[in-house]
Design an enzyme around this catalytic site. Structure first.
Site, PDB file in Angstrom:
ATOM      1  N   GLU A  81       0.861  -1.193   0.015  1.00  0.00           N
ATOM      2  CA  GLU A  81      -0.142  -0.076   0.204  1.00  0.00           C
ATOM      3  C   GLU A  81       0.856   1.278   0.028  1.00  0.00           C
ATOM      4  O   GLU A  81       1.875   1.259   0.711  1.00  0.00           O
ATOM      5  CB  GLU A  81      -0.920   0.158   1.395  1.00  0.00           C
ATOM      6  CG  GLU A  81      -1.895  -1.193   1.343  1.00  0.00           C
ATOM      7  CD  GLU A  81      -2.853  -1.048   2.345  1.00  0.00           C
ATOM      8  OE1 GLU A  81      -2.947   0.141   3.047  1.00  0.00           O
ATOM      9  OE2 GLU A  81      -3.769  -1.768   2.683  1.00  0.00           O
ATOM     10  N   GLU A 134      -8.238   1.536  -4.754  1.00  0.00           N
ATOM     11  CA  GLU A 134      -9.425   1.178  -3.883  1.00  0.00           C
ATOM     12  C   GLU A 134     -10.118   2.357  -3.436  1.00  0.00           C
ATOM     13  O   GLU A 134      -9.279   3.534  -3.080  1.00  0.00           O
ATOM     14  CB  GLU A 134      -8.820   0.406  -2.526  1.00  0.00           C
ATOM     15  CG  GLU A 134     -10.113   0.066  -1.669  1.00  0.00           C
ATOM     16  CD  GLU A 134      -9.435  -0.811  -0.395  1.00  0.00           C
ATOM     17  OE1 GLU A 134      -8.571  -1.295  -0.231  1.00  0.00           O
ATOM     18  OE2 GLU A 134     -10.692  -0.899   0.311  1.00  0.00           O
TER      19      GLU A 134
HETATM   20  O1  KIV Z   1      -6.413  -7.155   2.278  1.00  0.00           O
HETATM   21  C1  KIV Z   1      -7.212  -7.061   1.258  1.00  0.00           C
HETATM   22  O2  KIV Z   1      -8.176  -7.790   0.951  1.00  0.00           O
HETATM   23  C2  KIV Z   1      -6.774  -6.124   0.101  1.00  0.00           C
HETATM   24  C3  KIV Z   1      -7.996  -5.864  -0.872  1.00  0.00           C
HETATM   25  C4  KIV Z   1      -9.030  -4.963  -0.073  1.00  0.00           C
HETATM   26  C5  KIV Z   1      -7.489  -5.275  -2.164  1.00  0.00           C
HETATM   27  O3  KIV Z   1      -5.915  -5.328   0.075  1.00  0.00           O
END
Ligand code: KIV
Length: 270
Positions: free
Chosen positions: A121, A188
């Site tokens: 991220e 997202e």
């Molecule tokens: O942890 C997860 O499931 C994710 C998705 C929301 C993309 O990062």
């Protein structure tokens, strides 16, 4: 309604995913264990062992307490269950605070599991970390927009891309992550105009979650889409199954049959 979607018959690689940009929509769901990974095998191009498992499987209020050991355990299980999809390991909070630490942890992912890629991220502030990984032969999926690992520092989950300035900032993030060598990008919780601008600005595939229909692919958390996670339902989640309801109904039937001594019957007795 019966749906006949053709099954995927070959192993999906990073090149397969790259080549799908602008041609065919990429399908991705999360998976946390071998049982469900086996069920998903051959239906989706990508499986994400997401740190969302910390909420749905571990019962915590956010993803932040997931750690490397937990993610490695679940990724091994998913790799045991599914052979065809490209499996992505979600780097947990605190496992990539520096490029050195990220590399050290990713070496464990590649040594200890069969995952083909990792997800990180962050936007331009994390581009150096992504570059270190890609320069060391690691396949990286970026993740921008609403980033669940920032929930405590930002005081909640906030939809992004609501004005031109924020759209421009997201596009800059996407370009930085692409330039650092990521081969795909999860986008997202952004307005669909923002997702469109990002998707047009980069040559790597974008995979949306809560980002509208114009990204190159879609990802959903399996326990949300099959109705097992009931704590809350974000607007973007479509429930394709009432999983929790079906389990409760079946369990009630079992309990009832045991109490009435109707189970086990002749058929289920040696
Ligand atoms: O942890 C997860 O499931 C994710 C998705 C929301 C993309 O990062």
């Amino acid at each position: 309604m019966s749906i006949h979607t053709p099954k995927i018959e070959k192993k999906i690689t990073v090149s397969t995913i790259r080549s799908m940009k602008g041609k065919e929509p990429i399908t991705m769901v999360t998976a946390y264990d071998a049982l469900f990974a086996r069920l998903f095998d051959g239906y989706v191009e990508m499986l994400l062992v997401g740190d969302s498992l910390n909420m749905s499987f571990m019962g915590r209020p956010d993803t932040l307490s997931a750690d490397m050991e937990m993610m490695l355990y679940h990724t091994k299980a998913v790799c045991n269950g599914a052979k065809l999809p490209l499996i992505v390991f979600d780097m947990p909070f605190g496992s990539y605070t520096t490029a050195e630490q990220a590399l050290e942890n990713v070496v464990r992912v590649y040594r200890e599991t069969d995952a083909q890629a990792v997800k990180i991220e962050g936007g331009r502030e994390r581009a150096d970390i992504v570059r270190t990984l890609t320069e060391n032969s690691v396949a990286v999926v970026g993740h921008i927009g609403l980033m669940p690992q920032f929930v405590r520092s930002e005081g909640g989950y906030r939809v992004r891309g609501k004005d031109d300035a924020d759209i421009a900032s997201l596009v800059e993030d996407a370009r930085a992550i692409e330039a650092a060598g990521a081969f795909a990008l999860v986008v997202e919780g952004v307005k669909s105009e923002a997702a469109r601008a990002i998707t047009q600005a980069v040559s790597i595939p974008t995979i949306g979650i809560g980002a509208g229909v114009e990204t190159d692919g879609q990802v959903l958390v399996w326990s949300d889409m099959f109705g097992f996670f009931e704590a809350f339902k974000p607007k973007f989640v479509k429930r394709y199954l009432d999983g929790a309801g079906m389990v409760r109904e079946a369990l009630e039937q079992y309990v009832d049959e045991v109490r009435q001594r109707a189970f086990p019957d002749e058929e289920h007795t040696y």
